[in-house]
Design a protein around this motif. Sequence first.
Motif, short mmCIF file in Angstrom:
data_model
loop_
_atom_site.label_atom_id
_atom_site.label_comp_id
_atom_site.label_asym_id
_atom_site.label_seq_id
_atom_site.Cartn_x
_atom_site.Cartn_y
_atom_site.Cartn_z
N VAL A 93 1.07 -1.20 0.12
CA VAL A 93 0.14 0.03 0.11
C VAL A 93 0.96 1.25 0.06
CG1 VAL A 93 -1.90 1.22 1.30
CG2 VAL A 93 -1.80 -1.18 1.34
N LYS A 94 0.24 2.31 -0.77
CA LYS A 94 1.19 3.40 -0.71
C LYS A 94 0.41 4.53 -0.63
CE LYS A 94 4.25 1.76 -4.54
NZ LYS A 94 4.02 0.32 -4.07
N VAL A 95 0.91 5.45 0.17
CA VAL A 95 -0.09 6.79 0.71
C VAL A 95 0.53 7.78 -0.17
CG1 VAL A 95 -0.53 8.40 2.45
CG2 VAL A 95 -0.32 5.81 2.95
N VAL A 96 -0.35 8.61 -0.93
CA VAL A 96 -0.17 9.49 -1.67
C VAL A 96 -0.98 10.93 -1.57
CG1 VAL A 96 0.21 10.62 -4.11
CG2 VAL A 96 0.65 8.19 -3.68
N ASP A 97 -0.54 11.81 -0.84
CA ASP A 97 -1.28 13.18 -0.48
C ASP A 97 -2.37 12.50 0.62
OD1 ASP A 97 0.25 14.76 -2.15
OD2 ASP A 97 -1.02 14.41 -3.85
N GLY A 98 -2.07 11.85 1.14
CA GLY A 98 -2.93 11.43 2.27
C GLY A 98 -3.87 10.32 1.94
N VAL A 99 -4.02 9.97 0.82
CA VAL A 99 -4.76 8.75 0.34
C VAL A 99 -4.02 7.59 0.11
CG1 VAL A 99 -6.48 8.39 -1.36
CG2 VAL A 99 -6.27 10.67 -0.85
N GLU A 100 -4.62 6.66 0.75
CA GLU A 100 -4.14 5.28 0.45
C GLU A 100 -4.45 4.43 -0.72
OE1 GLU A 100 -3.41 1.91 3.87
OE2 GLU A 100 -5.32 2.00 3.53
N TYR A 101 -3.32 4.05 -1.44
CA TYR A 101 -3.45 3.44 -2.77
C TYR A 101 -2.95 1.84 -2.75
CZ TYR A 101 -4.69 7.77 -4.94
OH TYR A 101 -5.15 9.13 -4.96
N ALA A 102 -3.77 0.85 -3.12
CA ALA A 102 -3.16 -0.69 -3.25
C ALA A 102 -2.55 -0.69 -4.65
CB ALA A 102 -4.26 -1.40 -2.90
N SER A 103 -1.40 -1.39 -4.43
CA SER A 103 -0.83 -1.89 -5.71
C SER A 103 -1.00 -3.29 -5.96
CB SER A 103 0.92 -1.40 -5.58
OG SER A 103 1.53 -1.79 -6.73
N LEU A 104 -1.16 -3.52 -7.15
CA LEU A 104 -1.50 -4.98 -7.47
C LEU A 104 -0.18 -5.34 -8.52
CD1 LEU A 104 -5.25 -4.86 -8.30
CD2 LEU A 104 -3.99 -6.06 -6.17
N VAL A 105 0.16 -6.67 -8.48
CA VAL A 105 1.15 -7.32 -9.37
C VAL A 105 0.00 -8.57 -10.04
CG1 VAL A 105 2.95 -8.65 -9.74
CG2 VAL A 105 3.03 -6.90 -8.05
N VAL A 106 0.15 -8.34 -11.40
CA VAL A 106 -0.74 -9.45 -12.18
C VAL A 106 0.30 -9.92 -13.24
CG1 VAL A 106 -2.83 -9.80 -13.60
CG2 VAL A 106 -2.98 -8.10 -11.88
N GLU A 107 0.37 -11.27 -13.19
CA GLU A 107 1.15 -12.11 -14.27
C GLU A 107 0.16 -13.11 -14.60
OE1 GLU A 107 4.98 -14.70 -14.01
OE2 GLU A 107 5.17 -12.62 -13.37
#
Length: 143
Positions: A93-107
């Motif tokens: 999970v990454k926080v950018v400007d106070g908003v949390e974003y989930a990162s996915l890896v798809v193969e």
Amino acid sequence: ATAAGAPAEGGEEGGFPWWKKRNQELYDESYQPEQEEIDRHYNYRSPPELLKQCDKVLSNYIGSRNYHNFTSGKKPKDPSARRYMSFFRWNGVKVVDGVEYASLVVEGQSFMIYQIRKMVGLAVFLVRYNMEPGPAFKKAFSE
């Protein structure tokens, strides 16, 4: 039975149908949330248990399956709907400007972005409502 807030007879209240009045209350442009409500929204962080549950749900996509329900216009027995997924996980999970974003890896083999979006949508739904993934995936991959 009448809906909550609906008048028992007549269908209108104060010149508005009950549903228009309710809609007006829900989407009143003058509504200003309290700072506490804003802080609660922006300060929320996903707990580690939730991310583990996401991985568990996403693991149901791994393997060779018929993705006709994630592809527009494909029939269940259409061989071109068959795809192979080798890896699908949350990448943190990454926080950018106070908003949390989930990162996915798809193969996987031959997936389109709209298919992945639908797959993520199903996974988010199952995690959000704490549902057992087995029946949903059985149905999604069946005819």
